[in-house]
Design a protein around this motif. Structure first.
Motif, PDB file in Angstrom:
ATOM      1  N   ALA A   1       0.831  -1.202   0.000  1.00  0.00           N
ATOM      2  CA  ALA A   1       0.000   0.000   0.000  1.00  0.00           C
ATOM      3  C   ALA A   1       0.867   1.254   0.000  1.00  0.00           C
ATOM      4  N   ILE A   2       1.968   1.230   0.759  1.00  0.00           N
ATOM      5  CA  ILE A   2       2.874   2.379   0.779  1.00  0.00           C
ATOM      6  C   ILE A   2       3.540   2.557  -0.583  1.00  0.00           C
ATOM      7  N   GLU A   3       3.947   1.464  -1.201  1.00  0.00           N
ATOM      8  CA  GLU A   3       4.563   1.541  -2.531  1.00  0.00           C
ATOM      9  C   GLU A   3       3.565   2.077  -3.564  1.00  0.00           C
ATOM     10  N   ALA A   4       2.325   1.594  -3.508  1.00  0.00           N
ATOM     11  CA  ALA A   4       1.316   2.047  -4.465  1.00  0.00           C
ATOM     12  C   ALA A   4       0.978   3.512  -4.258  1.00  0.00           C
ATOM     13  N   ALA A   5       0.896   3.945  -2.989  1.00  0.00           N
ATOM     14  CA  ALA A   5       0.623   5.361  -2.712  1.00  0.00           C
ATOM     15  C   ALA A   5       1.740   6.240  -3.255  1.00  0.00           C
ATOM     16  N   ASN A   6       2.985   5.852  -3.033  1.00  0.00           N
ATOM     17  CA  ASN A   6       4.112   6.617  -3.578  1.00  0.00           C
ATOM     18  C   ASN A   6       4.054   6.677  -5.098  1.00  0.00           C
ATOM     19  N   ALA A   7       3.715   5.558  -5.735  1.00  0.00           N
ATOM     20  CA  ALA A   7       3.634   5.531  -7.193  1.00  0.00           C
ATOM     21  C   ALA A   7       2.536   6.455  -7.710  1.00  0.00           C
ATOM     22  N   LEU A   8       1.386   6.448  -7.049  1.00  0.00           N
ATOM     23  CA  LEU A   8       0.290   7.321  -7.467  1.00  0.00           C
ATOM     24  C   LEU A   8       0.665   8.793  -7.301  1.00  0.00           C
ATOM     25  N   LEU A   9       1.326   9.132  -6.201  1.00  0.00           N
ATOM     26  CA  LEU A   9       1.693  10.527  -5.956  1.00  0.00           C
ATOM     27  C   LEU A   9       2.736  11.028  -6.949  1.00  0.00           C
ATOM     28  N   SER A  10       3.444  10.116  -7.603  1.00  0.00           N
ATOM     29  CA  SER A  10       4.464  10.521  -8.584  1.00  0.00           C
ATOM     30  C   SER A  10       3.879  10.853  -9.952  1.00  0.00           C
ATOM     31  N   LEU A  11       2.601  10.575 -10.165  1.00  0.00           N
ATOM     32  CA  LEU A  11       2.017  10.695 -11.506  1.00  0.00           C
ATOM     33  C   LEU A  11       1.541  12.095 -11.886  1.00  0.00           C
ATOM     34  N   PRO A  12       0.775  12.807 -11.038  1.00  0.00           N
ATOM     35  CA  PRO A  12       0.199  14.090 -11.480  1.00  0.00           C
ATOM     36  C   PRO A  12       1.273  15.140 -11.727  1.00  0.00           C
ATOM     37  N   ALA A  13       0.959  16.086 -12.582  1.00  0.00           N
ATOM     38  CA  ALA A  13       1.857  17.217 -12.822  1.00  0.00           C
ATOM     39  C   ALA A  13       1.923  18.128 -11.600  1.00  0.00           C
ATOM     40  N   HIS A  14       0.830  18.207 -10.842  1.00  0.00           N
ATOM     41  CA  HIS A  14       0.783  18.999  -9.620  1.00  0.00           C
ATOM     42  C   HIS A  14       1.150  18.109  -8.428  1.00  0.00           C
ATOM     43  N   ARG A  15       1.488  18.742  -7.323  1.00  0.00           N
ATOM     44  CA  ARG A  15       1.943  18.009  -6.149  1.00  0.00           C
ATOM     45  C   ARG A  15       0.782  17.667  -5.223  1.00  0.00           C
ATOM     46  N   PHE A  16       0.745  16.408  -4.808  1.00  0.00           N
ATOM     47  CA  PHE A  16      -0.191  15.932  -3.789  1.00  0.00           C
ATOM     48  C   PHE A  16       0.607  15.224  -2.705  1.00  0.00           C
ATOM     49  N   GLN A  17       0.021  15.103  -1.517  1.00  0.00           N
ATOM     50  CA  GLN A  17       0.817  14.652  -0.376  1.00  0.00           C
ATOM     51  C   GLN A  17       0.441  13.287   0.167  1.00  0.00           C
ATOM     52  N   ARG A  18      -0.812  12.882   0.053  1.00  0.00           N
ATOM     53  CA  ARG A  18      -1.225  11.655   0.722  1.00  0.00           C
ATOM     54  C   ARG A  18      -2.334  10.985  -0.083  1.00  0.00           C
ATOM     55  N   VAL A  19      -2.452   9.661   0.097  1.00  0.00           N
ATOM     56  CA  VAL A  19      -3.432   8.849  -0.625  1.00  0.00           C
ATOM     57  C   VAL A  19      -4.358   8.154   0.370  1.00  0.00           C
ATOM     58  N   VAL A  20      -5.656   8.183   0.085  1.00  0.00           N
ATOM     59  CA  VAL A  20      -6.644   7.359   0.782  1.00  0.00           C
ATOM     60  C   VAL A  20      -7.186   6.356  -0.220  1.00  0.00           C
ATOM     61  N   PHE A  21      -7.123   5.078   0.115  1.00  0.00           N
ATOM     62  CA  PHE A  21      -7.636   4.046  -0.787  1.00  0.00           C
ATOM     63  C   PHE A  21      -9.116   3.793  -0.538  1.00  0.00           C
ATOM     64  N   SER A  22      -9.821   3.485  -1.618  1.00  0.00           N
ATOM     65  CA  SER A  22     -11.239   3.171  -1.580  1.00  0.00           C
ATOM     66  C   SER A  22     -11.475   1.982  -2.507  1.00  0.00           C
ATOM     67  N   THR A  23     -12.738   1.639  -2.734  1.00  0.00           N
ATOM     68  CA  THR A  23     -13.036   0.459  -3.546  1.00  0.00           C
ATOM     69  C   THR A  23     -13.795   0.756  -4.833  1.00  0.00           C
ATOM     70  N   SER A  24     -14.304   1.965  -4.984  1.00  0.00           N
ATOM     71  CA  SER A  24     -15.040   2.315  -6.203  1.00  0.00           C
ATOM     72  C   SER A  24     -15.080   3.823  -6.346  1.00  0.00           C
ATOM     73  N   GLY A  25     -15.402   4.283  -7.544  1.00  0.00           N
ATOM     74  CA  GLY A  25     -15.525   5.717  -7.748  1.00  0.00           C
ATOM     75  C   GLY A  25     -16.613   6.325  -6.895  1.00  0.00           C
ATOM     76  N   GLY A  26     -17.748   5.613  -6.745  1.00  0.00           N
ATOM     77  CA  GLY A  26     -18.830   6.127  -5.920  1.00  0.00           C
ATOM     78  C   GLY A  26     -18.419   6.254  -4.466  1.00  0.00           C
TER      79      GLY A  26
END
Length: 429
Positions: free
Chosen positions: A92-117
């Motif tokens: 989960a920590i590795e996936a959060a770091n990978a997601l935060l590396s993607l956007p052009a803008h800076r984000f700091q933290r990830v919350v995981f969920s199970t669906s868009g809704g």
């Protein structure tokens, strides 16, 4: 193999309740899938149909990608399940770091969920709690766009701007507002004059998931300026548009300033897992950290090891395959396809961007085709060999990023044949 008839299976004989349709006339033979590979789906009637909606625009790299499947299988053996309730795990920590590396803008933290809704529900909760912590508990209103779609959980169904039976289900919309997006932000500005002190967040799909209408730059510019004036949070709902569906990783990468939250899902695991995530900016995380506050949200299946392995392998595959080039090539293929279809009676203008498009359908009188007419067209295209998505007065085209020229030829033939059959049936009358 001899094709089975397009028969209707009574709901009393079928154990599965099929979502979003009446059960009495479900055509089981033609609409029960048995396998999927690449960009084709095999059905019980023995036919293999071209999928032009990437499942639900989440299998962006096609079905059965072996590298993603292998990564998931490996992780299932290493850790079949680990929760994220008051604990963490390495994937989960590795996936959060990978997601935060993607956007052009800076984000700091990830919350995981199970669906868009569910993730949109979490985003609304997060915005309201942020303002409670900020000493502004009156800021409860969440603003969405007219015609938008955010999901069918109670919170996201309230936020969705389409008529989805909210009154039938007793969905509470007292703290929800909907505004136009085609007026340069004028209606949003008026809302802010009346209730800006009560608005917690404005949630925007850059391209609407229902109908593929593009939110204009003029509206987005106004939205970001009004945020500076009134202080509300901006949430980019990129459940449908993210991960190469429109451009780059996220459409909000183009925005002159970052949203406060990105909601992403669908293609994040190439459709292999029940997964969504919120990418949260420092403005929000700092408030929770400085007040030592707990965000009360969690989902049992959110961010499991296998899900996080799917995220990591999907990101790796998109980079390996150069998803920017794939998106550009498929977008050009859609341009060509739509241009060729425009000469067919009943075909109107197109909406959308990148690999997220829709073709409007018109009656012989030039009016938008009714929902029943659209479903009749979709059924006929299905019978002709391709799977497309219905939309408001239109069909939606969301092919995988691995579509080839041959796939587009196959899709053109099926849509043309389906439209012709639907006209003979009187669907355009």
């Amino acid at each position: 193999m001899t094709a089975a008839p397009d028969r209707a299976t009574p709901s009393t004989q079928l154990p599965l309740w099929i979502p979003l349709i009446a059960q009495h006339d479900f055509p089981a033979g033609t609409h029960t899938a048995v396998s999927a590979r690449g960009v084709h789906v095999a059905f019980e009637d023995g036919r293999r149909r071209l999928c032009a909606k990437s499942g639900l625009w989440n299998a962006n790299l096609g079905y059965g990608n072996p590298r993603i499947a292998e990564a998931i299988a490996t992780e299932l053996e290493a850790a079949s399940y680990l929760p994220l309730f008051r604990t963490a795990h390495r994937k989960a920590i590795e996936a959060a770091n990978a997601l935060l590396s993607l956007p052009a803008h800076r984000f700091q933290r990830v919350v995981f969920s199970t669906s868009g809704g569910a993730a949109n529900d979490a985003g609304m909760k997060l915005a309201r709690q942020y303002f409670v912590l900020n000493g502004q508990p009156e800021r409860k209103i969440i603003v969405g766009l007219t015609g938008s779609y955010h999901g069918l959980t109670y919170g996201s169904q309230a936020l969705s701007g389409d008529n989805l039976g909210q009154a039938v289900y007793g969905v509470d919309r007292r703290n929800i507002r909907h505004i136009r997006f085609d007026d340069g932000g004028a209606e949003l500005a008026q809302l802010m004059l009346r209730e800006g002190h009560r608005v917690a967040a404005v949630i925007v799909e850059p391209v609407l998931g229902s109908g593929a209408d593009v939110v204009p730059v003029s509206f987005l510019d106004s939205l970001l300026k009004l945020r500076e004036e009134h202080g509300f949070l901006v949430v980019a709902d990129e459940v449908a548009t993210g991960f190469g569906r429109v451009n780059s990783w996220f459409v909000s990468d183009e925005w002159p300033s970052a949203p406060d939250v990105i909601v992403t899902s669908k293609a994040m695991t190439n459709g292999t897992s029940a997964c969504a995530a919120l990418l949260i900016a420092q403005r929000v995380t700092e408030k929770f950290d400085s007040t030592e506050s707990v965000f009360v949200h969690g989902e049992t299946q959110a961010g499991t090891p296998a899900t996080c392995a799917a995220i990591l392998s999907t990101i790796d595959e998109m980079k390996r395959l150069d998803h920017g080039s794939l998106t550009g090539a498929v977008s050009a293929g859609l341009d060509d396809l739509i241009g060729r279809l425009r000469g067919i009676p009943g075909v109107g203008t197109a909406t959308g961007r990148g690999c997220m498009r829709a073709i409007k359908l018109e009656t012989v009188d030039g009016l938008p085709l009714s929902p029943g007419g659209v479903l009749a067209v979709v059924k006929r295209i299905h019978q002709a060999g391709a799977i497309v998505q219905p939309g408001p007065g239109r069909i939606q085209l969301l092919p995988a990023l691995v579509f080839t020229k041959e796939n587009f030829e196959e899709l053109h033939a099926a849509i043309a044949a389906g439209l012709s059959a639907a006209r003979r049936d009187g669907a355009f009358a």
